[in-house]
Design a protein around this motif. Structure first.
Motif, PDB file in Angstrom:
ATOM      1  N   PHE A 141       0.854  -1.255  -0.059  1.00  0.00           N
ATOM      2  CA  PHE A 141       0.021  -0.095  -0.039  1.00  0.00           C
ATOM      3  C   PHE A 141       0.957   1.207   0.150  1.00  0.00           C
ATOM      4  N   THR A 142       0.567   2.167  -0.904  1.00  0.00           N
ATOM      5  CA  THR A 142       1.391   3.473  -0.936  1.00  0.00           C
ATOM      6  C   THR A 142       0.541   4.690  -0.431  1.00  0.00           C
ATOM      7  N   SER A 143      -0.978   4.307  -0.294  1.00  0.00           N
ATOM      8  CA  SER A 143      -1.805   5.534   0.107  1.00  0.00           C
ATOM      9  C   SER A 143      -2.722   4.983   0.894  1.00  0.00           C
ATOM     10  N   GLU A 144      -3.351   5.901   1.694  1.00  0.00           N
ATOM     11  CA  GLU A 144      -4.528   5.659   2.441  1.00  0.00           C
ATOM     12  C   GLU A 144      -5.581   5.136   1.868  1.00  0.00           C
ATOM     13  N   ASP A 145      -6.019   5.688   0.362  1.00  0.00           N
ATOM     14  CA  ASP A 145      -6.953   5.253  -0.225  1.00  0.00           C
ATOM     15  C   ASP A 145      -6.781   4.001  -0.660  1.00  0.00           C
ATOM     16  N   GLU A 146      -5.770   3.380  -1.015  1.00  0.00           N
ATOM     17  CA  GLU A 146      -5.608   1.809  -1.265  1.00  0.00           C
ATOM     18  C   GLU A 146      -5.974   1.064  -0.032  1.00  0.00           C
ATOM     19  N   VAL A 147      -5.600   1.492   1.283  1.00  0.00           N
ATOM     20  CA  VAL A 147      -5.991   0.714   2.599  1.00  0.00           C
ATOM     21  C   VAL A 147      -7.332   0.830   2.549  1.00  0.00           C
ATOM     22  N   ARG A 148      -7.908   1.976   2.318  1.00  0.00           N
ATOM     23  CA  ARG A 148      -9.370   1.917   2.618  1.00  0.00           C
ATOM     24  C   ARG A 148      -9.999   1.007   1.390  1.00  0.00           C
ATOM     25  N   HIS A 149      -9.796   1.057   0.089  1.00  0.00           N
ATOM     26  CA  HIS A 149     -10.310   0.008  -0.606  1.00  0.00           C
ATOM     27  C   HIS A 149     -10.090  -1.463  -0.148  1.00  0.00           C
ATOM     28  N   TYR A 150      -8.898  -1.691   0.268  1.00  0.00           N
ATOM     29  CA  TYR A 150      -8.513  -3.099   0.756  1.00  0.00           C
ATOM     30  C   TYR A 150      -9.447  -3.544   1.723  1.00  0.00           C
ATOM     31  N   ILE A 151      -9.770  -2.776   2.721  1.00  0.00           N
ATOM     32  CA  ILE A 151     -10.404  -2.969   4.021  1.00  0.00           C
ATOM     33  C   ILE A 151     -11.784  -3.153   3.507  1.00  0.00           C
ATOM     34  N   ILE A 152     -12.297  -2.407   2.655  1.00  0.00           N
ATOM     35  CA  ILE A 152     -13.800  -2.697   2.150  1.00  0.00           C
ATOM     36  C   ILE A 152     -13.821  -3.936   1.315  1.00  0.00           C
ATOM     37  N   ASP A 153     -12.775  -4.227   0.332  1.00  0.00           N
ATOM     38  CA  ASP A 153     -13.022  -5.413  -0.649  1.00  0.00           C
ATOM     39  C   ASP A 153     -12.836  -6.463   0.211  1.00  0.00           C
ATOM     40  N   LYS A 154     -11.911  -6.647   1.057  1.00  0.00           N
ATOM     41  CA  LYS A 154     -11.415  -7.901   1.870  1.00  0.00           C
ATOM     42  C   LYS A 154     -12.491  -8.251   3.081  1.00  0.00           C
ATOM     43  N   ASN A 155     -13.032  -6.892   3.555  1.00  0.00           N
ATOM     44  CA  ASN A 155     -14.119  -7.090   4.618  1.00  0.00           C
ATOM     45  C   ASN A 155     -13.071  -7.236   5.924  1.00  0.00           C
ATOM     46  N   ILE A 156     -11.810  -6.530   5.953  1.00  0.00           N
ATOM     47  CA  ILE A 156     -11.109  -6.723   6.974  1.00  0.00           C
ATOM     48  C   ILE A 156     -11.530  -6.111   8.445  1.00  0.00           C
ATOM     49  N   VAL A 157     -11.466  -6.833   9.356  1.00  0.00           N
ATOM     50  CA  VAL A 157     -11.807  -6.248  10.818  1.00  0.00           C
ATOM     51  C   VAL A 157     -10.523  -5.299  11.294  1.00  0.00           C
ATOM     52  N   VAL A 158     -10.982  -4.230  11.417  1.00  0.00           N
ATOM     53  CA  VAL A 158     -10.038  -3.055  12.150  1.00  0.00           C
ATOM     54  C   VAL A 158     -10.697  -2.207  12.904  1.00  0.00           C
ATOM     55  N   SER A 159      -9.891  -1.565  13.665  1.00  0.00           N
ATOM     56  CA  SER A 159     -10.675  -0.890  14.782  1.00  0.00           C
ATOM     57  C   SER A 159     -11.324   0.382  14.400  1.00  0.00           C
ATOM     58  N   ARG A 160     -12.274   0.740  15.235  1.00  0.00           N
ATOM     59  CA  ARG A 160     -13.015   1.669  14.897  1.00  0.00           C
ATOM     60  C   ARG A 160     -12.182   3.099  14.677  1.00  0.00           C
ATOM     61  N   GLU A 161     -11.140   3.249  15.515  1.00  0.00           N
ATOM     62  CA  GLU A 161     -10.270   4.567  14.894  1.00  0.00           C
ATOM     63  C   GLU A 161      -9.964   4.450  13.583  1.00  0.00           C
ATOM     64  N   VAL A 162      -9.401   3.247  13.142  1.00  0.00           N
ATOM     65  CA  VAL A 162      -9.245   3.292  11.758  1.00  0.00           C
ATOM     66  C   VAL A 162     -10.336   3.368  10.760  1.00  0.00           C
ATOM     67  N   LEU A 163     -11.256   2.820  10.958  1.00  0.00           N
ATOM     68  CA  LEU A 163     -12.457   2.974  10.440  1.00  0.00           C
ATOM     69  C   LEU A 163     -13.071   4.360  10.464  1.00  0.00           C
ATOM     70  N   ASP A 164     -12.958   5.174  11.297  1.00  0.00           N
ATOM     71  CA  ASP A 164     -13.352   6.588  11.381  1.00  0.00           C
ATOM     72  C   ASP A 164     -12.255   7.367  10.685  1.00  0.00           C
ATOM     73  N   TYR A 165     -11.228   7.235  10.759  1.00  0.00           N
ATOM     74  CA  TYR A 165     -10.066   7.916  10.214  1.00  0.00           C
ATOM     75  C   TYR A 165     -10.351   8.010   8.536  1.00  0.00           C
ATOM     76  N   LEU A 166     -10.370   6.512   8.068  1.00  0.00           N
ATOM     77  CA  LEU A 166     -10.699   6.518   6.689  1.00  0.00           C
ATOM     78  C   LEU A 166     -12.064   6.557   6.149  1.00  0.00           C
ATOM     79  N   ASN A 167     -12.824   7.108   7.032  1.00  0.00           N
ATOM     80  CA  ASN A 167     -14.306   7.533   6.777  1.00  0.00           C
ATOM     81  C   ASN A 167     -15.103   6.188   6.094  1.00  0.00           C
ATOM     82  N   ILE A 168     -14.837   4.978   6.729  1.00  0.00           N
ATOM     83  CA  ILE A 168     -15.747   3.986   6.255  1.00  0.00           C
ATOM     84  C   ILE A 168     -16.765   3.565   7.385  1.00  0.00           C
ATOM     85  N   SER A 169     -17.912   3.454   6.808  1.00  0.00           N
ATOM     86  CA  SER A 169     -19.258   3.466   7.592  1.00  0.00           C
ATOM     87  C   SER A 169     -19.300   1.670   7.973  1.00  0.00           C
TER      88      SER A 169
END
Length: 151
Positions: free
Chosen positions: A123-151
């Motif tokens: 990953f080179t960008s926060e946007d790539e991380v956002r897409h990866y978390i959404i696409d793979k349905n990765i469990v992450v902390s509420r802080e990461v979800l909030d920071y990346l604006n993922i609901s």
């Protein structure tokens, strides 16, 4: 192999890949511009073995010199089943059939090959991380979800 010697050998293996050790946390980090890769060795409470956690941290979320790991997100293993089995065997310190020398050389070989190197610059960008978390349905902390604006 005792735990101290094992951690020192493991550290030597991942340092050769450009990771830097975060002291006393069994955590290594390879800095990127927006996102940094992390390797975290978690000691099992069920025996003398370690769990290998590969993931990352969003640089803008790092606090207190990495003293908190809740900002991490963990990635799915992309290593082959065979490589994952080999890594598990090397991390299982109760297995006395593996000599210290074989454990050390095996870790060095595994980490100099495609196992973790394939993740380099995953990953080179926060946007790539956002897409990866959404696409793979990765469990992450509420802080990461909030920071990346993922609901």
């Amino acid at each position: 192999m005792d735990n101290r010697k094992f951690i020192a050998c493991f550290s030597k293996a991942v340092l050769q890949m450009g990771f830097k050790e975060v002291k006393r946390l069994n955590l290594w980090i390879r800095k990127g511009n927006e996102v940094s890769e992390t390797i975290f060795l978690q000691k099992s409470i069920y025996g003398n073995l370690y769990l290998f956690n590969y993931g990352g941290v969003i640089n803008n979320m790092i606090k207190d010199n990495m003293s908190h790991v809740q900002e991490h997100f963990y990635l799915l293993s992309e290593g082959s089943d065979e490589d994952n089995k080999i890594l598990f065997d090397f991390l299982h310190l109760e297995d006395n059939t593996i000599s210290d020398e074989k454990r050390i050389s095996g870790l060095m070989k595994l980490f100099s090959g495609p196992y973790v190197v394939s993740y380099k610059n995953h990953f080179t960008s926060e946007d790539e991380v956002r897409h990866y978390i959404i696409d793979k349905n990765i469990v992450v902390s509420r802080e990461v979800l909030d920071y990346l604006n993922i609901s």
